[in-house]
Write a protein that holds these residues in place. Structure first.
Motif, PDB file in Angstrom:
ATOM      1  N   ASN A  12       0.906  -1.024   0.143  1.00  0.00           N
ATOM      2  CA  ASN A  12       0.016  -0.294  -0.350  1.00  0.00           C
ATOM      3  C   ASN A  12       1.186   1.293  -0.187  1.00  0.00           C
ATOM      4  O   ASN A  12      -0.150   2.463  -0.193  1.00  0.00           O
ATOM      5  CB  ASN A  12      -0.867  -0.294   0.934  1.00  0.00           C
ATOM      6  N   HIS A  13       1.774   1.321   0.006  1.00  0.00           N
ATOM      7  CA  HIS A  13       3.635   2.223  -0.501  1.00  0.00           C
ATOM      8  C   HIS A  13       4.829   2.092  -0.417  1.00  0.00           C
ATOM      9  O   HIS A  13       5.273   1.612  -0.122  1.00  0.00           O
ATOM     10  CB  HIS A  13       3.300   3.242   1.371  1.00  0.00           C
ATOM     11  N   CYS A  14       4.393   2.256  -1.180  1.00  0.00           N
ATOM     12  CA  CYS A  14       6.221   2.757  -2.426  1.00  0.00           C
ATOM     13  C   CYS A  14       6.308   3.629  -3.080  1.00  0.00           C
ATOM     14  O   CYS A  14       5.383   4.276  -3.571  1.00  0.00           O
ATOM     15  CB  CYS A  14       6.079   0.842  -3.100  1.00  0.00           C
ATOM     16  N   HIS A  15       7.333   4.035  -4.086  1.00  0.00           N
ATOM     17  CA  HIS A  15       7.852   4.380  -5.004  1.00  0.00           C
ATOM     18  C   HIS A  15       8.449   3.825  -6.360  1.00  0.00           C
ATOM     19  O   HIS A  15       8.339   2.291  -6.253  1.00  0.00           O
ATOM     20  CB  HIS A  15       9.008   5.212  -4.769  1.00  0.00           C
ATOM     21  N   GLY A  16       8.759   4.548  -7.293  1.00  0.00           N
ATOM     22  CA  GLY A  16       9.113   3.904  -8.622  1.00  0.00           C
ATOM     23  C   GLY A  16      10.385   3.642  -8.709  1.00  0.00           C
ATOM     24  O   GLY A  16      10.862   3.444  -7.828  1.00  0.00           O
ATOM     25  N   LEU A 165      -4.660   9.720  -1.531  1.00  0.00           N
ATOM     26  CA  LEU A 165      -2.948  11.568  -1.373  1.00  0.00           C
ATOM     27  C   LEU A 165      -2.355  10.675  -0.549  1.00  0.00           C
ATOM     28  O   LEU A 165      -2.200   9.662   0.851  1.00  0.00           O
ATOM     29  CB  LEU A 165      -3.875  12.370  -1.171  1.00  0.00           C
ATOM     30  N   LYS A 166      -0.611  11.513  -0.285  1.00  0.00           N
ATOM     31  CA  LYS A 166       0.216  11.867   0.780  1.00  0.00           C
ATOM     32  C   LYS A 166       0.861  12.773   0.889  1.00  0.00           C
ATOM     33  O   LYS A 166       0.826  13.775   0.206  1.00  0.00           O
ATOM     34  CB  LYS A 166       1.503  10.698  -0.438  1.00  0.00           C
ATOM     35  N   SER A 167       0.947  12.367   2.239  1.00  0.00           N
ATOM     36  CA  SER A 167       1.527  14.247   2.787  1.00  0.00           C
ATOM     37  C   SER A 167       2.817  13.702   3.237  1.00  0.00           C
ATOM     38  O   SER A 167       2.862  13.540   3.738  1.00  0.00           O
ATOM     39  CB  SER A 167       0.570  14.791   3.480  1.00  0.00           C
ATOM     40  N   LEU A 266       1.810   6.311   7.844  1.00  0.00           N
ATOM     41  CA  LEU A 266       2.715   5.688   7.155  1.00  0.00           C
ATOM     42  C   LEU A 266       4.159   5.068   8.057  1.00  0.00           C
ATOM     43  O   LEU A 266       4.532   5.464   9.329  1.00  0.00           O
ATOM     44  CB  LEU A 266       3.043   6.031   5.998  1.00  0.00           C
ATOM     45  N   HIS A 267       4.647   3.952   7.926  1.00  0.00           N
ATOM     46  CA  HIS A 267       6.368   3.760   8.033  1.00  0.00           C
ATOM     47  C   HIS A 267       5.932   2.807   9.740  1.00  0.00           C
ATOM     48  O   HIS A 267       7.062   3.141  10.779  1.00  0.00           O
ATOM     49  CB  HIS A 267       7.267   4.698   8.173  1.00  0.00           C
ATOM     50  N   GLU A 268       4.633   2.661  10.413  1.00  0.00           N
ATOM     51  CA  GLU A 268       4.637   2.195  10.954  1.00  0.00           C
ATOM     52  C   GLU A 268       4.718   3.337  12.428  1.00  0.00           C
ATOM     53  O   GLU A 268       5.535   2.679  13.601  1.00  0.00           O
ATOM     54  CB  GLU A 268       4.893   0.977  11.471  1.00  0.00           C
ATOM     55  N   SER A 322       5.760  -1.886   1.907  1.00  0.00           N
ATOM     56  CA  SER A 322       7.488  -2.580   1.619  1.00  0.00           C
ATOM     57  C   SER A 322       8.464  -0.458   1.370  1.00  0.00           C
ATOM     58  O   SER A 322       9.361   0.027   1.941  1.00  0.00           O
ATOM     59  CB  SER A 322       8.036  -2.601   0.144  1.00  0.00           C
ATOM     60  N   ASP A 323       7.288   0.755   0.935  1.00  0.00           N
ATOM     61  CA  ASP A 323       7.779   2.050   1.256  1.00  0.00           C
ATOM     62  C   ASP A 323       9.183   1.830   0.182  1.00  0.00           C
ATOM     63  O   ASP A 323      10.241   2.751   0.301  1.00  0.00           O
ATOM     64  CB  ASP A 323       8.278   2.535   2.249  1.00  0.00           C
ATOM     65  N   ALA A 324       9.689   0.866  -0.657  1.00  0.00           N
ATOM     66  CA  ALA A 324      10.610   0.466  -0.919  1.00  0.00           C
ATOM     67  C   ALA A 324      10.400   1.461  -2.262  1.00  0.00           C
ATOM     68  O   ALA A 324      10.444   1.487  -3.381  1.00  0.00           O
ATOM     69  CB  ALA A 324      10.426  -0.973  -2.087  1.00  0.00           C
TER      70      ALA A 324
HETATM   71 ZN   LIG Z   1       7.924   6.489   0.974  1.00  0.00          ZN
END
Ligand SMILES: [Zn+2]
Length: 378
Positions: A12-16, A165-167, A266-268, A322-324
């Motif tokens: 549910n949260h990662c990057h390109g 959305l993300k802040s 995010l990120h626990e 993952s926040d990968a």
């Molecule tokens: Zn991130």
């Protein structure tokens, strides 16, 4: 011991993913595994973290080479991006990813359909708010024009294809988001424009302006019942960690008119996992993300935060991620490690008499995929 290895996963949260996967310089590679921008941290200390040691050993196995940085980097550098994806990401068992569109810069990345092609991983974009604010402040000399552009950009977010959305306010001005007078916003805008005039750009850390734009975005998110992800806790060296405590978000959660806006912490919230889990337990619209790629933590610490989270928050409020960033192997590694840790933590909850094996199996499926599917309406 439960086994979730065949379960589907939604990240549910990662990057390109980076276009350029060749890392000739070891310091540059090590620099990907620390939030510190200091050269000594990147060239030396980052490599001695538990996370890095485990990650590199797993990569050595993946590429079937000896366990050394030199051998791993050489094995990677010999392969194309598509080969690296085929050997890792495509084998990850991921069924979907929600991708933060605002970082890293698009010019460094391949298009998001890179996820879809080899492994059939569905891709859902998430709009990061602060870069868009910065673009408007750069572009427009009057605060009224920025407001108009901001409203226009937030119209029909679902129709625009966004799933959330993300802040990153936590990085900039902290999570104690409050209301400001128009005079304070105008003064704040004047300072931001001054930075634009001097440098041609702006890093928006102007609290009244940033927060007044955030409240507007929250109204649109509430209207669309669109989840808003907040960076919480752990982060870049430029963030004051004290202001990244999720307890500061109380004003947002207590706002009567925002009760239909789901908030994903995010990120626990590391190291504030217990605070984040508490909020997921007391606010109906609060959810806690559990991330197994970044922050760069050792196995025991990841197991500890997972146990803290499942011990406090309803299991229906926890979401895997993952926040990968950038490296295809990171998405895969996070799945492998995360599944094992979630299975371990839930097995221990069964042994302790909290839940039955059947409930634990369902909880594994919920945390890894079902909760995200329902929350983001995938
Ligand atoms: Zn991130």
């Amino acid at each position: 011991m439960l086994d979730f290895s065949d379960y589907p996963v939604i990240d549910n949260h990662c990057h390109g993913i980076y276009q350029n996967q060749a890392f000739v310089d070891v310091s540059q590679w090590r620099g990907l595994f620390t939030e510190s921008s200091h050269p000594d941290m990147q060239s030396s200390h980052a490599a001695s973290s538990l996370f890095y040691q485990r990650f590199m050993r797993t990569l050595a196995k993946l590429y079937n080479v000896e366990n050394s940085e030199h051998a791993v980097l050489e094995a990677r550098n010999r392969r194309s991006l598509n080969e690296i994806i085929a050997i890792s990401l495509a084998q990850s068992g991921l069924s979907a990813v929600l991708v933060d569109q605002g970082y890293p810069p698009r010019s460094q990345l391949v298009a998001d359909n890179v996820f879809t092609q080899p492994g059939g991983i569905q891709t859902y974009p998430v709009l990061r708010l602060e870069p868009l604010m910065e673009e408007f402040v750069r572009r427009y000399a009057r605060v009224e024009t920025v407001y108009d552009a901001w409203h226009a950009a937030l119209e029909d977010l679902r129709g625009q294809g966004y799933y959330g959305l993300k802040s990153i306010a936590a990085y900039r001005t902290g999570l104690k988001i409050r209301r400001w007078s128009q005079d304070a916003v105008s003064a704040s805008f004047a300072q931001a424009r001054d930075a634009v005039r001097r440098t041609g750009t702006v890093r928006l850390a102007h609290k009244p302006l940033l927060e007044s734009l955030l409240w507007i975005a929250f109204d649109y998110a509430n209207e669309a019942e669109l989840p808003v992800q907040f960076h919480v806790g752990y982060g870049d060296a430029d963030c004051d960690l004290r202001l990244g405590n999720p307890l500061h978000l109380r004003a947002v959660f207590e706002q009567d008119t925002l009760q239909r806006m789901p908030v994903v912490l995010l990120h626990e919230c590391w190291p504030f996992t217990r605070e984040g889990a508490h909020m997921a337990a007391v606010y109906k619209n609060a959810y806690l993300d559990l991330s197994y790629g970044i922050p760069f933590l050792g196995y025991q610490e990841m197991l500890a935060f997972t146990k803290a989270a499942i011990g406090v928050a309803p299991l229906s409020k926890l979401l895997y991620s993952s926040d990968a960033v950038g490296l295809p192997e990171m998405y895969w590694h996070s799945v492998v490690v995360g599944k094992g840790i979630i299975a371990r933590a839930l097995s221990d909850a069964v042994d302790a008499g909290d839940i039955t094996t059947g409930t634990a199996e369902k909880a594994g499926l919920a945390v890894l995929a079902d909760n995200a599917r329902a929350l983001y309406r995938l």
